[in-house]
Write a protein that holds these residues in place. Structure first.
Motif, PDB file in Angstrom:
ATOM      1  N   ARG A  49       0.815  -1.215   0.000  1.00 34.38           N
ATOM      2  CA  ARG A  49       0.000   0.000   0.000  1.00 34.38           C
ATOM      3  C   ARG A  49       0.854   1.272   0.000  1.00 34.38           C
ATOM      4  NH1 ARG A  49      -2.398  -0.986   6.088  1.00 34.38           N
ATOM      5  NH2 ARG A  49      -0.694  -0.057   7.275  1.00 34.38           N
ATOM      6  N   ALA A  50       2.126   1.141  -0.327  1.00 43.44           N
ATOM      7  CA  ALA A  50       3.039   2.287  -0.297  1.00 43.44           C
ATOM      8  C   ALA A  50       2.656   3.312  -1.351  1.00 43.44           C
ATOM      9  CB  ALA A  50       4.474   1.826  -0.511  1.00 43.44           C
ATOM     10  N   ASN A  51       2.593   4.551  -0.928  1.00 45.01           N
ATOM     11  CA  ASN A  51       2.383   5.668  -1.839  1.00 45.01           C
ATOM     12  C   ASN A  51       2.826   6.949  -1.133  1.00 45.01           C
ATOM     13  OD1 ASN A  51       0.012   6.883  -0.362  1.00 45.01           O
ATOM     14  ND2 ASN A  51      -0.897   4.910  -0.920  1.00 45.01           N
ATOM     15  N   CYS A  52       2.776   8.028  -1.821  1.00 46.97           N
ATOM     16  CA  CYS A  52       3.180   9.313  -1.237  1.00 46.97           C
ATOM     17  C   CYS A  52       1.970  10.201  -0.975  1.00 46.97           C
ATOM     18  CB  CYS A  52       4.172  10.014  -2.146  1.00 46.97           C
ATOM     19  SG  CYS A  52       5.749   9.167  -2.266  1.00 46.97           S
ATOM     20  N   LEU A  53       0.801   9.603  -0.818  1.00 48.18           N
ATOM     21  CA  LEU A  53      -0.421  10.345  -0.550  1.00 48.18           C
ATOM     22  C   LEU A  53      -1.000   9.929   0.793  1.00 48.18           C
ATOM     23  CD1 LEU A  53      -2.052  10.132  -4.090  1.00 48.18           C
ATOM     24  CD2 LEU A  53      -0.815  12.064  -3.105  1.00 48.18           C
ATOM     25  N   PRO A  54      -1.132  10.812   1.738  1.00 43.61           N
ATOM     26  CA  PRO A  54      -0.652  12.195   1.633  1.00 43.61           C
ATOM     27  C   PRO A  54       0.862  12.267   1.807  1.00 43.61           C
ATOM     28  CG  PRO A  54      -1.539  11.809   3.813  1.00 43.61           C
ATOM     29  CD  PRO A  54      -1.793  10.551   3.034  1.00 43.61           C
ATOM     30  N   PRO A  55       1.507  13.296   1.278  1.00 43.16           N
ATOM     31  CA  PRO A  55       2.951  13.472   1.492  1.00 43.16           C
ATOM     32  C   PRO A  55       3.218  13.823   2.952  1.00 43.16           C
ATOM     33  CG  PRO A  55       2.010  15.389   0.409  1.00 43.16           C
ATOM     34  CD  PRO A  55       0.916  14.368   0.462  1.00 43.16           C
ATOM     35  N   PRO A  56       4.474  13.814   3.366  1.00 41.82           N
ATOM     36  CA  PRO A  56       4.795  14.127   4.781  1.00 41.82           C
ATOM     37  C   PRO A  56       4.575  15.603   5.099  1.00 41.82           C
ATOM     38  CG  PRO A  56       6.801  13.784   3.509  1.00 41.82           C
ATOM     39  CD  PRO A  56       5.661  13.410   2.615  1.00 41.82           C
ATOM     40  N   ILE A  57       3.304  15.994   5.149  1.00 41.59           N
ATOM     41  CA  ILE A  57       2.946  17.403   5.292  1.00 41.59           C
ATOM     42  C   ILE A  57       3.334  17.952   6.658  1.00 41.59           C
ATOM     43  CG2 ILE A  57       0.997  19.022   5.390  1.00 41.59           C
ATOM     44  CD1 ILE A  57      -0.407  17.280   3.321  1.00 41.59           C
ATOM     45  N   PHE A  58       3.089  17.181   7.722  1.00 41.92           N
ATOM     46  CA  PHE A  58       3.307  17.720   9.061  1.00 41.92           C
ATOM     47  C   PHE A  58       4.756  18.131   9.280  1.00 41.92           C
ATOM     48  CE2 PHE A  58       4.836  17.055  13.385  1.00 41.92           C
ATOM     49  CZ  PHE A  58       4.070  17.991  14.064  1.00 41.92           C
ATOM     50  N   ILE A  59       5.675  17.205   9.060  1.00 40.42           N
ATOM     51  CA  ILE A  59       7.062  17.467   9.419  1.00 40.42           C
ATOM     52  C   ILE A  59       7.666  18.530   8.501  1.00 40.42           C
ATOM     53  CG2 ILE A  59       8.263  15.757   7.991  1.00 40.42           C
ATOM     54  CD1 ILE A  59       8.825  16.411  11.747  1.00 40.42           C
ATOM     55  N   ILE A  60       7.245  18.566   7.238  1.00 39.39           N
ATOM     56  CA  ILE A  60       7.744  19.598   6.330  1.00 39.39           C
ATOM     57  C   ILE A  60       7.170  20.954   6.706  1.00 39.39           C
ATOM     58  CG2 ILE A  60       7.688  20.417   3.943  1.00 39.39           C
ATOM     59  CD1 ILE A  60       7.898  17.528   3.037  1.00 39.39           C
ATOM     60  N   SER A  61       5.881  20.994   7.035  1.00 43.92           N
ATOM     61  CA  SER A  61       5.234  22.266   7.391  1.00 43.92           C
ATOM     62  C   SER A  61       5.834  22.858   8.655  1.00 43.92           C
ATOM     63  CB  SER A  61       3.732  22.058   7.572  1.00 43.92           C
ATOM     64  OG  SER A  61       3.127  21.618   6.377  1.00 43.92           O
ATOM     65  N   ILE A  62       6.013  22.034   9.689  1.00 47.99           N
ATOM     66  CA  ILE A  62       6.544  22.551  10.953  1.00 47.99           C
ATOM     67  C   ILE A  62       7.987  23.010  10.765  1.00 47.99           C
ATOM     68  CG2 ILE A  62       7.494  20.433  11.977  1.00 47.99           C
ATOM     69  CD1 ILE A  62       5.308  23.027  13.761  1.00 47.99           C
ATOM     70  N   SER A  63       8.726  22.347   9.897  1.00 46.74           N
ATOM     71  CA  SER A  63      10.109  22.762   9.621  1.00 46.74           C
ATOM     72  C   SER A  63      10.143  24.109   8.907  1.00 46.74           C
ATOM     73  CB  SER A  63      10.819  21.703   8.773  1.00 46.74           C
ATOM     74  OG  SER A  63      10.896  20.465   9.461  1.00 46.74           O
ATOM     75  N   ILE A  64       9.236  24.313   7.946  1.00 50.98           N
ATOM     76  CA  ILE A  64       9.180  25.592   7.226  1.00 50.98           C
ATOM     77  C   ILE A  64       8.806  26.724   8.183  1.00 50.98           C
ATOM     78  CG2 ILE A  64       7.902  26.892   5.476  1.00 50.98           C
ATOM     79  CD1 ILE A  64       7.720  24.283   3.862  1.00 50.98           C
ATOM     80  N   ILE A  65       7.848  26.464   9.070  1.00 52.80           N
ATOM     81  CA  ILE A  65       7.437  27.482  10.043  1.00 52.80           C
ATOM     82  C   ILE A  65       8.603  27.841  10.962  1.00 52.80           C
ATOM     83  CG2 ILE A  65       5.915  27.972  12.001  1.00 52.80           C
ATOM     84  CD1 ILE A  65       3.821  26.199  10.606  1.00 52.80           C
ATOM     85  N   GLU A  66       9.306  26.837  11.471  1.00 53.18           N
ATOM     86  CA  GLU A  66      10.443  27.092  12.364  1.00 53.18           C
ATOM     87  C   GLU A  66      11.536  27.876  11.647  1.00 53.18           C
ATOM     88  OE1 GLU A  66       9.702  22.956  14.895  1.00 53.18           O
ATOM     89  OE2 GLU A  66      11.462  23.162  13.596  1.00 53.18           O
ATOM     90  N   LEU A  67      11.800  27.528  10.404  1.00 46.22           N
ATOM     91  CA  LEU A  67      12.808  28.259   9.639  1.00 46.22           C
ATOM     92  C   LEU A  67      12.363  29.699   9.401  1.00 46.22           C
ATOM     93  CD1 LEU A  67      15.473  28.264   8.074  1.00 46.22           C
ATOM     94  CD2 LEU A  67      14.213  27.433   6.079  1.00 46.22           C
ATOM     95  N   GLY A  68      11.070  29.894   9.090  1.00 47.98           N
ATOM     96  CA  GLY A  68      10.555  31.240   8.870  1.00 47.98           C
ATOM     97  C   GLY A  68      10.661  32.108  10.111  1.00 47.98           C
ATOM     98  N   VAL A  69      10.335  31.543  11.275  1.00 45.72           N
ATOM     99  CA  VAL A  69      10.438  32.294  12.534  1.00 45.72           C
ATOM    100  C   VAL A  69      11.894  32.648  12.817  1.00 45.72           C
ATOM    101  CG1 VAL A  69      10.136  32.159  15.038  1.00 45.72           C
ATOM    102  CG2 VAL A  69       8.325  31.344  13.514  1.00 45.72           C
ATOM    103  N   PHE A  70      12.811  31.707  12.557  1.00 46.43           N
ATOM    104  CA  PHE A  70      14.234  31.991  12.772  1.00 46.43           C
ATOM    105  C   PHE A  70      14.701  33.135  11.884  1.00 46.43           C
ATOM    106  CE2 PHE A  70      18.656  31.463  11.515  1.00 46.43           C
ATOM    107  CZ  PHE A  70      19.270  31.524  12.754  1.00 46.43           C
ATOM    108  N   ILE A  71      14.323  33.096  10.612  1.00 44.09           N
ATOM    109  CA  ILE A  71      14.732  34.159   9.686  1.00 44.09           C
ATOM    110  C   ILE A  71      14.165  35.499  10.139  1.00 44.09           C
ATOM    111  CG2 ILE A  71      14.468  35.016   7.321  1.00 44.09           C
ATOM    112  CD1 ILE A  71      14.568  32.090   6.395  1.00 44.09           C
ATOM    113  N   TYR A  72      12.927  35.490  10.620  1.00 44.43           N
ATOM    114  CA  TYR A  72      12.312  36.741  11.081  1.00 44.43           C
ATOM    115  C   TYR A  72      13.133  37.363  12.204  1.00 44.43           C
ATOM    116  CZ  TYR A  72       9.130  39.838  13.565  1.00 44.43           C
ATOM    117  OH  TYR A  72       8.579  40.915  14.205  1.00 44.43           O
ATOM    118  N   TYR A  73      13.472  36.552  13.220  1.00 44.90           N
ATOM    119  CA  TYR A  73      14.224  37.103  14.348  1.00 44.90           C
ATOM    120  C   TYR A  73      15.675  37.393  13.988  1.00 44.90           C
ATOM    121  CZ  TYR A  73      10.359  36.482  17.544  1.00 44.90           C
ATOM    122  OH  TYR A  73       9.147  36.610  18.164  1.00 44.90           O
TER     123      TYR A  73
END
Length: 287
Positions: A49-73
């Protein structure tokens, strides 16, 4: 009759000599993930049953948010240097500060703020390197549960065992993922190729040892600029991962809510939360 038997034998021989179709890149990718993340008895089910749906949204999203907050500060808030942040994050509404602990969101939001380049790079590398394959196997809701449990457990443990220091970074969540994966490697070690299992254990020990060593160096030896921050979240997050994370990640093809181990871990975790809240309200040495 003899000719028929010979013909049948020739057809069977011809079939057995046919090579299996070559694996596609995606099949090779999923095979590698299943070898790293699952014991042998679960790999066939995953591949079916392997597929990429849904993609790893959580870990990628939280990483983007953390990077964005770091860049802001690092860029827009006043800083003496962006390698090690100081003025901006100490005044941030996200950082956990003992004197602001009545603002309950800080026990979670501190994961978005990091103390410097080494801090953000280390956490992002670990959570993407381990979190993406974990989420592809176990999906985002399970990985998110373990990650958030480590973050909240880390801040509450820090408020008890290191009550006078602030807390920043996603280490609690990262170590929860590491702890859950580590326990699965240990428990299923006998089903793995010995050298492969040993390699995984050594890799985890080296990564964790390096990261914790850097945290201890920054806390007790280095005189770097910026606020002193607690490292208790590393250990508390790892403990959350070794309990809740192990249970969640070991239920690959089972209904999690029907597993009594899950509810035992949740009950223990809730008991700790209740005690931590009681401690912060009535027993904390911080005025």
């Amino acid at each position: 009759m003899e000719l028929e038997r010979m013909s049948g034998w020739a057809e069977e021989t011809e079939d057995t000599e046919k090579d299996p179709p070559p694996k596609t890149c995606w099949e090779k990718f999923h095979t590698t993930i299943s070898n790293w993340m699952l014991p042998p008895d679960h790999r066939t089910t995953y591949m079916e049953r392997a597929n990429c749906l849904p993609p790893p949204i959580f870990i990628i999203s939280i990483s983007i948010i953390e990077l964005g907050v770091f860049i802001y500060y690092a860029v827009w808030m006043p800083q003496k240097q962006w390698i090690t942040l100081d003025t901006g994050i100490t005044k941030s509404p996200f950082i956990y500060r003992p004197d602001k602990r009545e603002e309950a969101w800080r026990f979670l939001s501190y994961m978005l703020v990091h103390a410097g380049v080494q801090h953000i790079i280390g956490n992002l590398f670990l959570q993407l390197f381990l979190g993406i394959p974990l989420e592809m196997v176990h999906k985002g809701h399970r990985v998110g549960l373990v990650y958030i449990a480590g973050v909240i457990g880390g801040s509450l443990a820090s408020s008890i065992f290191d009550p006078h220091l602030a807390l920043v970074g996603a280490s609690g969540g990262v170590y929860a993922l590491i702890g859950g994966y580590f326990m699965n490697v240990i428990v299923n070690f006998k089903d793995m190729v010995p050298l492969f299992g040993i390699f995984r254990i050594i890799s985890i020990v080296l990564i964790v040892g390096t990261d914790v060593g850097f945290a201890l160096y920054r806390r007790y030896i280095s005189k770097v600029a910026g606020p002193q921050v607690s490292f208790v979240a590393h250990f508390a997050g790892g403990l959350a991962g070794m309990t809740i994370g192990y249970t969640v990640f070991s239920c690959f093809d089972k209904n999690l809510i029907k597993d009594p181990r899950f509810w035992i871990c949740i009950a223990a975790y809730v008991a700790f939360l209740v005690f931590a809240v009681f401690f912060n309200i009535f027993l904390s040495p911080v005025s």
